[in-house]
Scaffold this active site. Structure first.
Site, PDB file in Angstrom:
ATOM      1  N   ASP A  80      -2.036  27.098  24.746  1.00 13.97           N
ATOM      2  CA  ASP A  80      -0.772  26.384  25.004  1.00 13.97           C
ATOM      3  C   ASP A  80      -0.771  24.908  24.598  1.00 13.97           C
ATOM      4  O   ASP A  80      -0.203  24.059  25.309  1.00 13.97           O
ATOM      5  CB  ASP A  80      -0.395  26.510  26.491  1.00 13.97           C
ATOM      6  CG  ASP A  80      -0.243  27.961  26.929  1.00 13.97           C
ATOM      7  OD1 ASP A  80      -0.364  28.860  26.083  1.00 13.97           O
ATOM      8  OD2 ASP A  80      -0.011  28.194  28.126  1.00 13.97           O
ATOM      9  N   CYS A 127      -3.152  27.780  33.015  1.00 11.90           N
ATOM     10  CA  CYS A 127      -3.228  28.814  31.975  1.00 11.90           C
ATOM     11  C   CYS A 127      -4.641  29.023  31.433  1.00 11.90           C
ATOM     12  O   CYS A 127      -5.003  30.138  31.050  1.00 11.90           O
ATOM     13  CB  CYS A 127      -2.251  28.495  30.859  1.00 11.90           C
ATOM     14  SG  CYS A 127      -0.539  28.725  31.405  1.00 11.90           S
ATOM     15  N   VAL A 169      -4.562  23.682  27.543  1.00 12.96           N
ATOM     16  CA  VAL A 169      -3.976  23.150  28.780  1.00 12.96           C
ATOM     17  C   VAL A 169      -3.195  24.236  29.523  1.00 12.96           C
ATOM     18  O   VAL A 169      -2.740  25.188  28.909  1.00 12.96           O
ATOM     19  CB  VAL A 169      -3.040  21.972  28.443  1.00 12.96           C
ATOM     20  CG1 VAL A 169      -3.813  20.838  27.806  1.00 12.96           C
ATOM     21  CG2 VAL A 169      -1.881  22.391  27.527  1.00 12.96           C
ATOM     22  N   THR A 170      -3.060  24.028  30.822  1.00 14.71           N
ATOM     23  CA  THR A 170      -3.792  23.097  31.655  1.00 14.71           C
ATOM     24  C   THR A 170      -5.010  23.820  32.239  1.00 14.71           C
ATOM     25  O   THR A 170      -4.976  25.027  32.426  1.00 14.71           O
ATOM     26  CB  THR A 170      -2.929  22.525  32.805  1.00 14.71           C
ATOM     27  OG1 THR A 170      -2.494  23.600  33.650  1.00 14.71           O
ATOM     28  CG2 THR A 170      -1.721  21.795  32.258  1.00 14.71           C
ATOM     29  N   LYS A 204       2.995  34.203  25.014  1.00 13.62           N
ATOM     30  CA  LYS A 204       2.692  34.881  26.277  1.00 13.62           C
ATOM     31  C   LYS A 204       3.720  34.475  27.336  1.00 13.62           C
ATOM     32  O   LYS A 204       4.031  33.297  27.476  1.00 13.62           O
ATOM     33  CB  LYS A 204       1.267  34.561  26.724  1.00 13.62           C
ATOM     34  CG  LYS A 204       1.003  33.085  26.973  1.00 13.62           C
ATOM     35  CD  LYS A 204      -0.455  32.886  27.336  1.00 13.62           C
ATOM     36  CE  LYS A 204      -0.792  31.470  27.714  1.00 13.62           C
ATOM     37  NZ  LYS A 204      -0.044  30.891  28.821  1.00 13.62           N
TER      38      LYS A 204
HETATM   39  C1  C5J Z   1      -0.048  26.067  31.395  1.00 10.57           C
HETATM   40  C2  C5J Z   1       1.469  25.556  33.184  1.00 10.57           C
HETATM   41  N1  C5J Z   1      -0.073  26.282  30.081  1.00 10.57           N
HETATM   42  N2  C5J Z   1       0.686  24.596  33.679  1.00 10.57           N
HETATM   43  N3  C5J Z   1       1.151  26.202  32.024  1.00 10.57           N
HETATM   44  O1  C5J Z   1      -1.041  25.751  32.004  1.00 10.57           O
HETATM   45  O2  C5J Z   1       2.479  25.847  33.761  1.00 10.57           O
END
Ligand code: C5J
Length: 221
Positions: free
Chosen positions: A23, A161, A156-157, A128
């Site tokens: 992400d 994720c 991240v994060t 996803k």
């Molecule tokens: C991810 C989120 N990518 N923190 N999403 O970690 O909502």
């Protein structure tokens, strides 16, 4: 190949290993996206871009498989449960129009991987709908077809994720390592805790190591 890692050395073969960047998209890293609408300081996440780019380039030179994920929903939001869209009190919700297009919607500017890490031909890009990269995606089948057994994670994060994806990978039998300086959280204490949780109890979820240890093993930095 062998990397100095915690809680002990991590061994892998490039041909059976993928670098999975979770992400690294504008919605989380740039102002005006999902991360900021949740009230976060997104500048914290930008700090990992140089180390992640350097590692991505070394991995590409080594000929390893690269997987990029994006947290992105279908434009009709059929894959976004109301519980996810309605939770909390964000300024903008998933699907709402923001400065980078509709928040967390596939195909919108905010869902693009940031320029510094943009995918190149031959790399996998997985949209996803969940936090984990294996939920409602073909990632596991795709990796199995390619004989991948080991996964190097960044992105991240850390505690959302990335950790969810590592746990999903662990349950599916992959040997996972998280590159410590290629991952970040909006909450530094959560990053620290997530790294400790992953490698505790004899690598109960997986390993962690600085990206320099991987690049040293590759010997092509
Ligand atoms: C991810 C989120 N990518 N923190 N999403 O970690 O909502």
């Amino acid at each position: 190949m062998r990397i100095d890692a915690q809680p002990f050395a991590y061994e892998f073969e490039i041909a059976h290993t993928a670098l999975v960047l979770i992400d690294m998209q504008r919605d989380f890293i740039e102002p005006g996206g999902f991360g900021e609408t949740l009230g976060n300081d997104v500048s914290l996440l930008e700090a990992i871009v140089p180390a992640t780019r350097r590692t991505l380039q070394a991995w590409r030179r080594a000929g390893g498989l690269v997987v990029h994920t994006r947290e992105a929903h279908r434009p009709d939001l059929a894959d976004c449960p109301p519980a996810k869209r309605n939770r909390g009190n964000p300024r903008l919700r998933i699907g709402d129009a923001g400065p980078m297009g509709r928040i967390l919607v596939a195909g919108e500017p905010g869902s693009q991987i940031i320029d510094a890490l943009a995918p190149i031909e031959g790399e996998l890009v997985i949209d996803k709908p969940g936090k984990g990269a294996f939920y409602a995606t073909a990632l596991h089948e795709t990796l199995q077809q390619r004989g991948i057994t080991h996964l190097l994670f960044g992105g991240v994060t850390t505690e959302v994720c990335v950790q969810t994806s590592m746990r999903e990978a662990n349950d599916r039998g992959y040997e996972g390592l998280l590159l410590e300086d290629c991952t970040e959280s909006y909450f530094p204490a959560f990053k620290t805790a997530a790294l400790e949780m992953i490698r505790a109890q004899g690598a109960i979820v997986g390993w962690t190591a600085p990206s320099a240890a991987l690049r040293a093993a590759l010997g092509n930095d």
